[in-house]
Design a protein around this motif. Structure first.
Motif, PDB file in Angstrom:
ATOM      1  N   ILE A 114      11.538  36.790  40.655  1.00  0.00           N
ATOM      2  CA  ILE A 114      10.989  37.987  40.061  1.00  0.00           C
ATOM      3  C   ILE A 114      10.664  38.850  40.955  1.00  0.00           C
ATOM      4  O   ILE A 114       9.825  38.485  41.910  1.00  0.00           O
ATOM      5  CB  ILE A 114      10.071  37.751  38.822  1.00  0.00           C
ATOM      6  CG1 ILE A 114      10.479  36.824  38.052  1.00  0.00           C
ATOM      7  CG2 ILE A 114       9.546  39.002  38.233  1.00  0.00           C
ATOM      8  CD1 ILE A 114       9.533  36.329  37.059  1.00  0.00           C
ATOM      9  N   GLY A 115      11.071  40.261  40.905  1.00  0.00           N
ATOM     10  CA  GLY A 115      10.390  41.340  41.739  1.00  0.00           C
ATOM     11  C   GLY A 115       9.113  41.667  41.085  1.00  0.00           C
ATOM     12  O   GLY A 115       9.182  42.265  40.005  1.00  0.00           O
ATOM     13  N   SER A 116       7.975  41.415  41.794  1.00  0.00           N
ATOM     14  CA  SER A 116       6.642  41.662  41.172  1.00  0.00           C
ATOM     15  C   SER A 116       6.180  43.277  41.653  1.00  0.00           C
ATOM     16  O   SER A 116       5.819  43.411  42.772  1.00  0.00           O
ATOM     17  CB  SER A 116       5.544  40.798  41.209  1.00  0.00           C
ATOM     18  OG  SER A 116       4.182  41.253  40.736  1.00  0.00           O
ATOM     19  N   ARG A 117       5.874  43.963  40.713  1.00  0.00           N
ATOM     20  CA  ARG A 117       5.033  45.313  41.120  1.00  0.00           C
ATOM     21  C   ARG A 117       3.733  45.024  41.438  1.00  0.00           C
ATOM     22  O   ARG A 117       3.046  45.917  42.041  1.00  0.00           O
ATOM     23  CB  ARG A 117       5.561  46.413  39.833  1.00  0.00           C
ATOM     24  CG  ARG A 117       6.788  46.544  39.778  1.00  0.00           C
ATOM     25  CD  ARG A 117       7.072  47.334  38.477  1.00  0.00           C
ATOM     26  NE  ARG A 117       7.220  46.351  37.419  1.00  0.00           N
ATOM     27  CZ  ARG A 117       7.511  46.603  36.220  1.00  0.00           C
ATOM     28  NH1 ARG A 117       7.776  47.830  35.636  1.00  0.00           N
ATOM     29  NH2 ARG A 117       7.390  45.530  35.287  1.00  0.00           N
ATOM     30  N   SER A 154       9.702  42.848  34.914  1.00  0.00           N
ATOM     31  CA  SER A 154      10.205  43.400  35.728  1.00  0.00           C
ATOM     32  C   SER A 154      11.557  43.168  35.366  1.00  0.00           C
ATOM     33  O   SER A 154      12.121  42.080  35.243  1.00  0.00           O
ATOM     34  CB  SER A 154       9.947  43.020  37.190  1.00  0.00           C
ATOM     35  OG  SER A 154      10.809  43.155  38.460  1.00  0.00           O
ATOM     36  N   GLY A 155      12.762  44.306  35.468  1.00  0.00           N
ATOM     37  CA  GLY A 155      14.102  44.126  35.628  1.00  0.00           C
ATOM     38  C   GLY A 155      14.705  43.779  36.932  1.00  0.00           C
ATOM     39  O   GLY A 155      15.827  43.779  36.726  1.00  0.00           O
ATOM     40  N   TYR A 177      15.190  40.002  25.693  1.00  0.00           N
ATOM     41  CA  TYR A 177      15.935  39.010  26.502  1.00  0.00           C
ATOM     42  C   TYR A 177      15.467  38.862  27.621  1.00  0.00           C
ATOM     43  O   TYR A 177      15.397  37.396  28.163  1.00  0.00           O
ATOM     44  CB  TYR A 177      17.325  39.485  26.900  1.00  0.00           C
ATOM     45  CG  TYR A 177      18.224  38.677  27.471  1.00  0.00           C
ATOM     46  CD1 TYR A 177      19.319  37.747  27.039  1.00  0.00           C
ATOM     47  CD2 TYR A 177      18.278  39.007  28.840  1.00  0.00           C
ATOM     48  CE1 TYR A 177      19.976  37.106  27.875  1.00  0.00           C
ATOM     49  CE2 TYR A 177      18.924  38.458  29.896  1.00  0.00           C
ATOM     50  CZ  TYR A 177      19.965  37.285  29.369  1.00  0.00           C
ATOM     51  OH  TYR A 177      20.713  36.820  30.030  1.00  0.00           O
ATOM     52  N   GLU A 178      14.703  39.700  28.389  1.00  0.00           N
ATOM     53  CA  GLU A 178      14.178  39.360  29.546  1.00  0.00           C
ATOM     54  C   GLU A 178      12.842  38.210  29.730  1.00  0.00           C
ATOM     55  O   GLU A 178      12.673  37.628  30.366  1.00  0.00           O
ATOM     56  CB  GLU A 178      13.766  40.645  30.311  1.00  0.00           C
ATOM     57  CG  GLU A 178      15.135  41.379  30.830  1.00  0.00           C
ATOM     58  CD  GLU A 178      14.795  42.985  31.366  1.00  0.00           C
ATOM     59  OE1 GLU A 178      15.181  42.909  32.647  1.00  0.00           O
ATOM     60  OE2 GLU A 178      13.727  43.494  30.905  1.00  0.00           O
ATOM     61  N   SER A 179      12.341  38.320  28.459  1.00  0.00           N
ATOM     62  CA  SER A 179      10.927  37.573  28.533  1.00  0.00           C
ATOM     63  C   SER A 179      11.330  36.313  28.054  1.00  0.00           C
ATOM     64  O   SER A 179      10.943  35.170  28.419  1.00  0.00           O
ATOM     65  CB  SER A 179      10.032  38.107  27.313  1.00  0.00           C
ATOM     66  OG  SER A 179       9.360  39.234  27.764  1.00  0.00           O
ATOM     67  N   GLU A 180      12.470  36.233  27.044  1.00  0.00           N
ATOM     68  CA  GLU A 180      13.055  34.817  26.822  1.00  0.00           C
ATOM     69  C   GLU A 180      13.783  34.249  27.767  1.00  0.00           C
ATOM     70  O   GLU A 180      13.397  32.689  27.945  1.00  0.00           O
ATOM     71  CB  GLU A 180      13.838  34.932  25.774  1.00  0.00           C
ATOM     72  CG  GLU A 180      14.591  33.628  25.065  1.00  0.00           C
ATOM     73  CD  GLU A 180      13.484  32.602  24.523  1.00  0.00           C
ATOM     74  OE1 GLU A 180      13.842  31.342  24.688  1.00  0.00           O
ATOM     75  OE2 GLU A 180      12.389  33.258  24.159  1.00  0.00           O
ATOM     76  N   CYS A 199       8.491  50.327  43.222  1.00  0.00           N
ATOM     77  CA  CYS A 199       8.981  50.759  41.954  1.00  0.00           C
ATOM     78  C   CYS A 199       8.704  52.515  42.079  1.00  0.00           C
ATOM     79  O   CYS A 199       7.915  52.916  42.210  1.00  0.00           O
ATOM     80  CB  CYS A 199       8.458  50.201  40.803  1.00  0.00           C
ATOM     81  SG  CYS A 199       9.752  50.048  39.582  1.00  0.00           S
ATOM     82  N   ASN A 200       9.959  53.131  41.625  1.00  0.00           N
ATOM     83  CA  ASN A 200       9.922  54.407  41.479  1.00  0.00           C
ATOM     84  C   ASN A 200       9.836  55.089  40.225  1.00  0.00           C
ATOM     85  O   ASN A 200      10.752  54.799  39.313  1.00  0.00           O
ATOM     86  CB  ASN A 200      11.150  55.280  42.304  1.00  0.00           C
ATOM     87  CG  ASN A 200      11.213  54.609  43.668  1.00  0.00           C
ATOM     88  OD1 ASN A 200      10.460  54.592  44.511  1.00  0.00           O
ATOM     89  ND2 ASN A 200      12.133  53.806  43.904  1.00  0.00           N
TER      90      ASN A 200
END
Length: 233
Positions: A114-117, A154-155, A177-180, A199-200
């Motif tokens: 996961i890319g973490s902000r 994060s997407g 979907y992303e949480s699941e 992130c922008n």
């Protein structure tokens, strides 16, 4: 299995809905690190045509089906080819494509990244309502899965292609979907890692409706029920 970074075959899947203003630069940036599959999720503008001209392999939904559905369409296509790593990123220009190699490097010790902000500086500029909802959801998913993650929403993510098939079994087609996905990763006991990203934030659109909020509340309730119903060994 370990690969040299230069030998790793990477594909980036980009779900897109009416992102003609930003999709060209996003696709071209991602192409510097591998192939690109863009799923045009029922756009009414020139998103698909622009992405195709930029060099992406474009798949089209006739109508808008939701981000989860678009991601699953992209995964099905990616699994037809011999990729090592599948990266997911948004088409609105939020994510910096030059960070894709960080995900490849992290794949040496993890199956899902996961890319973490919240590990970088992006959380400082994150809208306050988004920061609050992210914190709450992340805490709940940490409780439900045991993963010590910092950014569940994060997407910008990646998964080793050998494990990507499990993401096709997730029943949600909307943003739940992303949480699941994180819960599914936990059920299969895969290794998870986070990498710091920037992130922008601009004038990106939100397609979340009232019905989506209710569905997400139901999802959170099921998470708690699922966790509390587990009996200790």
């Amino acid at each position: 299995m370990k690969w040299r970074l230069s030998q790793m075959k990477i594909v980036t899947i980009i779900p897109a809905f009416n992102e003609e203003k930003t999709v060209d630069s996003v696709v071209k940036g991602a192409l510097e690190h591998g192939d690109v599959i863009l799923v045009d999720d029922g756009s009414t503008d020139r998103t698909g045509a622009i992405a195709e001209s930029a060099g992406a392999r474009v798949l089209r939904h006739r109508k808008n089906m939701g981000k989860g559905a678009a991601l699953k369409t992209g995964i099905k296509e990616a699994l037809k080819w011999e990729y090592h790593l599948i990266v997911f990123m948004d088409a609105d220009g939020q994510h910096d494509t030059f960070l894709i190699p960080l995900f490849a490097e992290a794949a040496d010790g993890a199956d899902f990244i996961i890319g973490s902000r919240f590990m970088g500086d992006s959380c400082d500029s994150m809208p306050i309502q988004r920061k609050l909802s992210n914190r709450i959801t992340t805490w709940i998913l940490r409780f439900a899965t045991g993963y010590r993650i910092t950014d569940s929403q994060s997407g910008f993510r990646a998964i080793k292609a050998e494990h990507a098939k499990i993401m096709l079994d997730i029943p949600y087609n909307d943003y739940v979907y992303e949480s699941e996905t994180i819960c599914e990763i936990s059920r299969h006991r895969l290794r998870i890692a986070e990498v710091p990203i920037t992130c922008n934030y601009g004038d990106e659109k939100s397609y979340i409706q009232l019905g989506d909020v209710f569905r997400y509340i139901l999802f959170i309730m099921r998470l708690f029920t699922r966790k509390l119903s587990l009996k200790p060994v």
